[in-house]
Design a protein around this motif. Sequence first.
Motif, PDB file in Angstrom:
ATOM      1  N   LEU A  71     -12.554   1.617   1.031  1.00  0.00           N
ATOM      2  CA  LEU A  71     -13.737   1.436   1.872  1.00  0.00           C
ATOM      3  C   LEU A  71     -14.112  -0.027   2.105  1.00  0.00           C
ATOM      4  O   LEU A  71     -14.462  -0.396   3.235  1.00  0.00           O
ATOM      5  CB  LEU A  71     -14.915   2.200   1.266  1.00  0.00           C
ATOM      6  N   PRO A  72     -14.069  -0.912   1.085  1.00  0.00           N
ATOM      7  CA  PRO A  72     -14.430  -2.318   1.358  1.00  0.00           C
ATOM      8  C   PRO A  72     -13.551  -2.965   2.421  1.00  0.00           C
ATOM      9  O   PRO A  72     -14.033  -3.801   3.194  1.00  0.00           O
ATOM     10  CB  PRO A  72     -14.250  -2.995  -0.011  1.00  0.00           C
ATOM     11  N   VAL A  73     -12.282  -2.576   2.479  1.00  0.00           N
ATOM     12  CA  VAL A  73     -11.379  -3.142   3.482  1.00  0.00           C
ATOM     13  C   VAL A  73     -11.813  -2.714   4.880  1.00  0.00           C
ATOM     14  O   VAL A  73     -11.934  -3.542   5.795  1.00  0.00           O
ATOM     15  CB  VAL A  73      -9.930  -2.702   3.208  1.00  0.00           C
ATOM     16  N   THR A  74     -12.062  -1.427   5.050  1.00  0.00           N
ATOM     17  CA  THR A  74     -12.464  -0.910   6.360  1.00  0.00           C
ATOM     18  C   THR A  74     -13.827  -1.438   6.769  1.00  0.00           C
ATOM     19  O   THR A  74     -14.039  -1.775   7.947  1.00  0.00           O
ATOM     20  CB  THR A  74     -12.464   0.623   6.329  1.00  0.00           C
ATOM     21  N   VAL A  91      -1.158  -2.457  11.735  1.00  0.00           N
ATOM     22  CA  VAL A  91      -0.512  -3.676  12.223  1.00  0.00           C
ATOM     23  C   VAL A  91      -0.559  -4.781  11.178  1.00  0.00           C
ATOM     24  O   VAL A  91       0.445  -5.477  10.940  1.00  0.00           O
ATOM     25  CB  VAL A  91      -1.181  -4.147  13.533  1.00  0.00           C
ATOM     26  N   PHE A  92      -1.701  -4.960  10.527  1.00  0.00           N
ATOM     27  CA  PHE A  92      -1.873  -6.047   9.570  1.00  0.00           C
ATOM     28  C   PHE A  92      -1.690  -5.601   8.114  1.00  0.00           C
ATOM     29  O   PHE A  92      -1.970  -6.374   7.198  1.00  0.00           O
ATOM     30  CB  PHE A  92      -3.256  -6.683   9.747  1.00  0.00           C
ATOM     31  N   ASN A  93      -1.233  -4.371   7.930  1.00  0.00           N
ATOM     32  CA  ASN A  93      -0.936  -3.853   6.587  1.00  0.00           C
ATOM     33  C   ASN A  93      -2.148  -3.962   5.660  1.00  0.00           C
ATOM     34  O   ASN A  93      -2.049  -4.443   4.522  1.00  0.00           O
ATOM     35  CB  ASN A  93       0.256  -4.599   5.977  1.00  0.00           C
ATOM     36  N   LEU A  94      -3.292  -3.537   6.168  1.00  0.00           N
ATOM     37  CA  LEU A  94      -4.523  -3.571   5.386  1.00  0.00           C
ATOM     38  C   LEU A  94      -4.757  -2.202   4.753  1.00  0.00           C
ATOM     39  O   LEU A  94      -4.752  -1.187   5.452  1.00  0.00           O
ATOM     40  CB  LEU A  94      -5.711  -3.939   6.273  1.00  0.00           C
ATOM     41  N   PRO A  95      -4.980  -2.146   3.449  1.00  0.00           N
ATOM     42  CA  PRO A  95      -5.141  -0.854   2.758  1.00  0.00           C
ATOM     43  C   PRO A  95      -6.527  -0.251   2.952  1.00  0.00           C
ATOM     44  O   PRO A  95      -7.298  -0.084   2.012  1.00  0.00           O
ATOM     45  CB  PRO A  95      -4.892  -1.210   1.294  1.00  0.00           C
ATOM     46  N   GLY A  96      -6.853   0.092   4.207  1.00  0.00           N
ATOM     47  CA  GLY A  96      -8.150   0.682   4.513  1.00  0.00           C
ATOM     48  C   GLY A  96      -8.070   2.181   4.664  1.00  0.00           C
ATOM     49  O   GLY A  96      -7.016   2.802   4.477  1.00  0.00           O
ATOM     50  N   ILE A  97      -9.202   2.775   5.030  1.00  0.00           N
ATOM     51  CA  ILE A  97      -9.279   4.229   5.135  1.00  0.00           C
ATOM     52  C   ILE A  97      -8.341   4.762   6.222  1.00  0.00           C
ATOM     53  O   ILE A  97      -7.684   5.784   6.040  1.00  0.00           O
ATOM     54  CB  ILE A  97     -10.735   4.648   5.420  1.00  0.00           C
ATOM     55  N   LEU A 102      -5.174   1.449  13.930  1.00  0.00           N
ATOM     56  CA  LEU A 102      -4.140   0.575  14.474  1.00  0.00           C
ATOM     57  C   LEU A 102      -4.161  -0.803  13.815  1.00  0.00           C
ATOM     58  O   LEU A 102      -3.115  -1.344  13.447  1.00  0.00           O
ATOM     59  CB  LEU A 102      -4.306   0.445  15.987  1.00  0.00           C
ATOM     60  N   ALA A 103      -5.351  -1.375  13.667  1.00  0.00           N
ATOM     61  CA  ALA A 103      -5.442  -2.709  13.067  1.00  0.00           C
ATOM     62  C   ALA A 103      -4.985  -2.691  11.612  1.00  0.00           C
ATOM     63  O   ALA A 103      -4.296  -3.613  11.155  1.00  0.00           O
ATOM     64  CB  ALA A 103      -6.878  -3.228  13.163  1.00  0.00           C
ATOM     65  N   GLU A 104      -5.347  -1.658  10.889  1.00  0.00           N
ATOM     66  CA  GLU A 104      -4.922  -1.573   9.490  1.00  0.00           C
ATOM     67  C   GLU A 104      -3.417  -1.378   9.373  1.00  0.00           C
ATOM     68  O   GLU A 104      -2.793  -1.888   8.439  1.00  0.00           O
ATOM     69  CB  GLU A 104      -5.676  -0.432   8.801  1.00  0.00           C
TER      70      GLU A 104
END
Length: 336
Positions: free
Chosen positions: A117-120, A282-288, A278-280
């Motif tokens: 959740l903090p990532v998103t 593309v940038f390999n972000l561990p979000g929801i 899509l953004a998570e």
Amino acid sequence: MITYIIRRLFSAVVLLFVISLITFFIFYVFPRLGGQTTESLAEQYVGKTQNPQAVAAVIHRFGFDQSVWVQYGRFLKGIFVGYDYDTGTQMAHCSAPCLGYSFKTNELVTHSISQWLPVTISLAIGSSVLWLIFGVAVGVASALKKGSLVDRAGMITALVGVSLPVYFVGPLLALVFVVNWHILPDPGYVAFLKDPWNWFTHLLLAWISVAFGLAALYARLTRVGMLDTMNEDFIRTARAKGLPERTVIFKHALRAALTPIVTIFGMDLGFALGGVVLAEQVFNLPGIGREAVDAVSQSDLPVILGVTIVASAFIVLANLVVDVLYGVVDPRVRVS
């Protein structure tokens, strides 16, 4: 207003209940209507050792041997009072609000979501600030300079922004600012409380990628709204009273033109908090959003259900905030 807020809160709770019921039936009932048996559902969670004993243990842990209403009642019980899950080796206690237990990752869904959740939230809040500020600013400038070079440049940029998706803008920005110019670090996530500056620099490209297309949409909507509002009678009255042009534009015209902007901003922010997929990716972000896609590919039903509930809650909450803000932005709403 207080009565209205209470009524909207009650309807929001009812809506979340309906969403949870529909989502639960989609993932737990519809597969059986499609021909899958209890054993075939359980085999997805057994792993390589698919013997009858292992399948029977999974059926018992998931409650597939119980009626669907008992399973749904257990899910609701976990949300309000918590639940104890038999993992096969020990009992895992899940405190309320409990959204289930993932037998794929052997983790509580609530614990997993709290890590994503903090990532998103960081991605959604940062990008929403950018798209709102720049979108409204460009829209106002274009409306005040209708037909000028500023207007044409702003609308051309808006058209380009709407046409370019995140998975094109993101890698392009990374190629320019990270690989070629070495201005920014590789996109990623750093906790805000740990290092605010690195949190900002690592997420900046992701914010711009998400905000670019939405800012373009907001610019076009703001321009149309401002052009309509500037021809209203109350604007002519304000000018006739001798009010400064700045006051006429920002206190009267812009506030009236912001009503549709507030509407879509609440929806867009709610969807963004539900997972900027899509953004998570593309940038390999561990979000929801990214983890939800992984859960779908792995048929991790508890995670899918938990993420859906959380995303729905954000969207419902965003709509509630929008309804309340209507009266703040436009005094005509309070009068009506």
